[in-house]
Scaffold this active site. Sequence first.
Site, PDB file in Angstrom:
ATOM      1  N   SER A 114     -24.841  40.750  -7.474  1.00 62.15           N
ATOM      2  CA  SER A 114     -26.349  39.995  -6.618  1.00 62.15           C
ATOM      3  C   SER A 114     -27.590  40.937  -7.026  1.00 62.15           C
ATOM      4  CB  SER A 114     -25.474  40.668  -4.915  1.00 62.15           C
ATOM      5  OG  SER A 114     -25.990  39.759  -3.109  1.00 62.15           O
ATOM      6  N   ASP A 117     -21.305  29.907  -2.775  1.00 65.02           N
ATOM      7  CA  ASP A 117     -21.474  30.889  -2.677  1.00 65.02           C
ATOM      8  C   ASP A 117     -23.437  30.049  -2.305  1.00 65.02           C
ATOM      9  OD1 ASP A 117     -24.166  33.236  -3.312  1.00 65.02           O
ATOM     10  OD2 ASP A 117     -22.950  34.080  -4.895  1.00 65.02           O
ATOM     11  N   HIS A 159     -19.474  33.685  -2.623  1.00 62.29           N
ATOM     12  CA  HIS A 159     -19.731  35.523  -2.813  1.00 62.29           C
ATOM     13  C   HIS A 159     -19.697  36.397  -2.739  1.00 62.29           C
ATOM     14  CE1 HIS A 159     -24.182  37.324  -3.909  1.00 62.29           C
ATOM     15  NE2 HIS A 159     -23.736  38.172  -2.913  1.00 62.29           N
TER      16      HIS A 159
END
Length: 316
Positions: free
Chosen positions: A162, A257, A287
């Site tokens: 991320s 995601d 995610h």
Amino acid sequence: MTELDPRLDPEIAGLLAFLAAAGTPPMSEGTPAQARQGFRTLAVDLRDPASVPDVASVVDTTVPGGAGDRPARVYRPAEGPLPTVVLLHGGGWVIGDLDTHDVMARSIAALCDCVVVSVDYRLAPEHPFPAAVDDALAATRWAAAHLDELGGTDRLGVAGDSAGGNLAAVVAQTLRDEGTPLAAQLLVYPGTDFTADFPSRTENAEGYFLDQATMLWFAAQYVGDAAPDTLADPRLSPLHGRLDGLAPAVVAVAQFDPLRDEGTAYAEALRGAGVPVELASFDGLIHGFVDMGRHSKAAQAAVEETCRLFRGLLHG
């Protein structure tokens, strides 16, 4: 609760239902301190110690940052010589620390057979952009200069999930420009472009752990009211950087995601620039799956496949 796509992994759907039933307010409605504590509760306090991967040793230390030393943690799966990987944790540049990403660090060390240096970079809004970039670069430069005492080989990789994937991509671009070769980069559902509105951001805007409101809140903490030309800075949006000559990459993305499309776009752009890329796209996942293996067999299989691909690049 938002109606979820039936293609979602059933065990992940159960986890999302559990989180929804807890009634915890969204991060975007609280303070950074509350968000950090909430994330730590989920990632650390509720973790079963039996689910933590074994490694030979874990040592707390410090590494150089952009404005002084930063806490770090070195994971060794075995005695060397081994490649070294600098790990930059996710959390929107606002939350996350060495403890929240302990499982990820251990998984990479054990499954990729490498020494992992996990770095606790400065967080926004107390330390907005480019503080995290400066810390990530300083730590990776230090690792590059100390490979003999870390892994013991000349092979250095960077990894992150991320926001950490964003930072790892930025580090890879900068170190290429500085003439420091990397063996590989692992970018797990990375944020790569602050300027674009990808379809997955709308398709997966609500209900799948990371939502659009939280992403906007993270961005506001990290960059504030930055001008549009600032948002295209490759240190924020690595998709806008020069991509040729970069280390081979593994880019992992998840079907549900919001960041799926920009991770995919970055992998395709790397490939277009002549960089060897393995794009691992995992159906049914969300995610954050890299820390959800204890909840979902599909998530654990994705972690193992991602690490298998990264190991192949690291060990050449």
